[in-house]
Design an enzyme around this catalytic site. Sequence first.
Site, PDB file in Angstrom:
ATOM      1  N   GLY A 267      11.051   2.623   4.371  1.00 48.98           N
ATOM      2  CA  GLY A 267      10.510   1.134   4.235  1.00 48.98           C
ATOM      3  C   GLY A 267       9.151   1.213   3.225  1.00 48.98           C
ATOM      4  O   GLY A 267       8.918   1.874   2.398  1.00 48.98           O
ATOM      5  N   VAL A 268       8.769  -0.356   3.060  1.00 38.87           N
ATOM      6  CA  VAL A 268       7.530  -0.468   2.249  1.00 38.87           C
ATOM      7  C   VAL A 268       6.559  -1.020   3.129  1.00 38.87           C
ATOM      8  O   VAL A 268       6.731  -1.555   4.324  1.00 38.87           O
ATOM      9  CB  VAL A 268       7.863  -1.924   1.470  1.00 38.87           C
ATOM     10  N   VAL A 269       5.242  -0.806   3.062  1.00 37.47           N
ATOM     11  CA  VAL A 269       4.116  -0.668   3.865  1.00 37.47           C
ATOM     12  C   VAL A 269       3.204  -1.605   3.029  1.00 37.47           C
ATOM     13  O   VAL A 269       2.878  -1.296   1.904  1.00 37.47           O
ATOM     14  CB  VAL A 269       3.303   0.408   4.099  1.00 37.47           C
TER      15      VAL A 269
ATOM     16  N   ASP B 103       7.863  15.408  10.030  1.00 35.72           N
ATOM     17  CA  ASP B 103       7.566  15.131   8.697  1.00 35.72           C
ATOM     18  C   ASP B 103       6.004  15.183   8.526  1.00 35.72           C
ATOM     19  O   ASP B 103       5.468  14.214   7.799  1.00 35.72           O
ATOM     20  CB  ASP B 103       8.278  13.887   8.431  1.00 35.72           C
TER      21      ASP B 103
ATOM     22  N   ILE C  25       0.826  -1.227  -0.141  1.00 38.83           N
ATOM     23  CA  ILE C  25       0.034   0.059   0.047  1.00 38.83           C
ATOM     24  C   ILE C  25       0.869   1.380   0.092  1.00 38.83           C
ATOM     25  O   ILE C  25       0.080   2.442  -0.219  1.00 38.83           O
ATOM     26  CB  ILE C  25      -1.043   0.038   1.210  1.00 38.83           C
ATOM     27  N   GLY C  26       2.027   1.002   0.269  1.00 40.29           N
ATOM     28  CA  GLY C  26       2.841   2.285   0.099  1.00 40.29           C
ATOM     29  C   GLY C  26       4.232   2.047   0.287  1.00 40.29           C
ATOM     30  O   GLY C  26       4.883   0.934   0.668  1.00 40.29           O
ATOM     31  N   GLU C  27       5.139   2.960  -0.210  1.00 45.25           N
ATOM     32  CA  GLU C  27       6.706   2.724  -0.414  1.00 45.25           C
ATOM     33  C   GLU C  27       7.477   4.128  -0.083  1.00 45.25           C
ATOM     34  O   GLU C  27       6.867   5.175  -0.758  1.00 45.25           O
ATOM     35  CB  GLU C  27       7.080   2.215  -1.428  1.00 45.25           C
TER      36      GLU C  27
HETATM   37  N1  LIG Z   1      -1.372   2.242   8.987  1.00 50.34           N
HETATM   38  C1  LIG Z   1      -1.333   2.577   7.760  1.00 50.34           C
HETATM   39  N2  LIG Z   1      -2.673   2.140   7.053  1.00 50.34           N
HETATM   40  C2  LIG Z   1      -2.845   2.605   5.728  1.00 50.34           C
HETATM   41  N3  LIG Z   1      -1.933   2.967   4.822  1.00 50.34           N
HETATM   42  C3  LIG Z   1      -0.901   3.056   5.433  1.00 50.34           C
HETATM   43  C4  LIG Z   1      -0.563   3.212   7.079  1.00 50.34           C
HETATM   44  N4  LIG Z   1       0.708   3.470   7.216  1.00 50.34           N
HETATM   45  C5  LIG Z   1       1.203   3.899   6.190  1.00 50.34           C
HETATM   46  N5  LIG Z   1       0.548   3.664   4.941  1.00 50.34           N
HETATM   47  C6  LIG Z   1       0.544   4.048   3.694  1.00 50.34           C
HETATM   48  O1  LIG Z   1       1.933   3.686   3.212  1.00 50.34           O
HETATM   49  C7  LIG Z   1       2.551   4.975   2.816  1.00 50.34           C
HETATM   50  C8  LIG Z   1       4.016   4.995   3.292  1.00 50.34           C
HETATM   51  O2  LIG Z   1       4.167   4.690   4.746  1.00 50.34           O
HETATM   52  P1  LIG Z   1       5.228   5.683   5.687  1.00 50.34           P
HETATM   53  O3  LIG Z   1       5.008   7.361   5.190  1.00 50.34           O
HETATM   54  O4  LIG Z   1       4.930   5.206   7.007  1.00 50.34           O
HETATM   55  O5  LIG Z   1       6.579   5.115   4.804  1.00 50.34           O
HETATM   56  P2  LIG Z   1       7.945   5.808   4.800  1.00 50.34           P
HETATM   57  O6  LIG Z   1       8.810   5.057   3.946  1.00 50.34           O
HETATM   58  O7  LIG Z   1       8.201   6.651   5.853  1.00 50.34           O
HETATM   59  O8  LIG Z   1       7.295   7.154   3.705  1.00 50.34           O
HETATM   60  P3  LIG Z   1       8.006   8.350   3.042  1.00 50.34           P
HETATM   61  O9  LIG Z   1       9.506   8.259   2.674  1.00 50.34           O
HETATM   62  O10 LIG Z   1       7.389   8.702   2.002  1.00 50.34           O
HETATM   63  O11 LIG Z   1       7.723   9.327   4.119  1.00 50.34           O
HETATM   64  C9  LIG Z   1       1.953   6.114   3.393  1.00 50.34           C
HETATM   65  O12 LIG Z   1       1.876   7.287   2.590  1.00 50.34           O
HETATM   66  C10 LIG Z   1       0.509   5.550   3.343  1.00 50.34           C
HETATM   67  O13 LIG Z   1      -0.232   5.724   2.114  1.00 50.34           O
END
Ligand SMILES: Nc1ncnc2c1ncn2[C@@H]1O[C@H](COP(=O)(O)OP(=O)(O)OP(=O)(O)O)[C@@H](O)[C@H]1O
Length: 327
Positions: free
Chosen positions: A16-18, A132, A10-12
């Site tokens: 990390g990768v989510v 952030d 759902i996200g990256e």
């Molecule tokens: N608890 C959650 N429920 C649903 N979607 C989520 C959740 N946590 C994260 N996501 C999705 O995953 C994406 C990436 O998560 P997160 O921002 O924690 O990762 P990151 O690697 O730190 O990203 P970035 O480098 O863009 O800040 C979020 O923008 C969101 O779309």
Amino acid sequence: MEHYERLEKIGEGASGVVYKARDRRTGATVAVKRLRGGGLGDHDGSRLSEDLLREAACLEACRGHPSVVELRAAHRDGAGGAFLVMEYVGPSVAQVMRERGRPFPEADARRLMRQLLDGARAMHDLGVLHRDLKPDNVLVDAHGDLKICDFGMSRFAAGGADTAPYTSPVVTLWYRAPELLLGSTEYDARVDTWALGCIMAELLAGAPLLPGRSEMDQLNRVFDTVGTDDMTDWPGFCRLPRAGSPLCQRSRPPSRLREMFPSLSAAGFDVLSGLLACRPDRRLTAAEALRRPWFTDAESPDADQPRSACGGRFTERVGGVADAIVV
Ligand SMILES: Nc1ncnc2c1ncn2[C@@H]1O[C@H](COP(=O)(O)OP(=O)(O)OP(=O)(O)O)[C@@H](O)[C@H]1O
């Protein structure tokens, strides 16, 4: 991680990768964030553990606040991976705004800002700086309520347990406060309220307020949009590493913010301009913003329905996040 069945990604992002996943024991849908490791000097995964612990500790401190994503567990596995398990919320505000393609009406923006400011107030009261805040890091749940996520850059304010010096390249460029752009390492929670001002403007305009292309372009846009607000008279100004930049010496017109939001009510503009004060000492804190008439006026339809659990400790703590880490 055998307790979780991985569903779709759902996200990256940078840290990390989510994945969306199902907790096999409870059937609950969760979000699992796998932290990236393996950077230089991280042969034993110690950096990854540190990152995991910091992000988990900040999330754990805010646990139970309705505007902060709920941490369920934190794990390290035998293969050197680190994971955070959170409640699954829904799409980010950034995604919702992209799909919607038009600004939010003022009443909706006020409801959403109340939730974000309430989450920020609670986290700041607990000594957590998010560092952030941006539309990608705010999630929208099935009821249309907001939850702040991604505590990957967060830390506890200095003076408590965390004595490490602050760094200034925090916060995604478009949402970065002027003192950070000027290199400050002595900032406070008002770097988060600046970012919330940028988010408020984006909700109301349907587009980012300050989409800079570089740090200097960003600073230029800040000064051209909100004026310098006597930034150079700010007592901390001369200690800023970039105080001598020609960008700070140039004379600037007064703030253009009012022209940019002509239909925003006076009470709404009072909050927007207060969050986007260039000088940090003149910028509203989250708690102060919530006391402004935009939120407290009896005519605000949502004024008497606070969602906040702020004030008391929110809910039961996770049984010690550090204890939950499986090495
Ligand atoms: N608890 C959650 N429920 C649903 N979607 C989520 C959740 N946590 C994260 N996501 C999705 O995953 C994406 C990436 O998560 P997160 O921002 O924690 O990762 P990151 O690697 O730190 O990203 P970035 O480098 O863009 O800040 C979020 O923008 C969101 O779309």
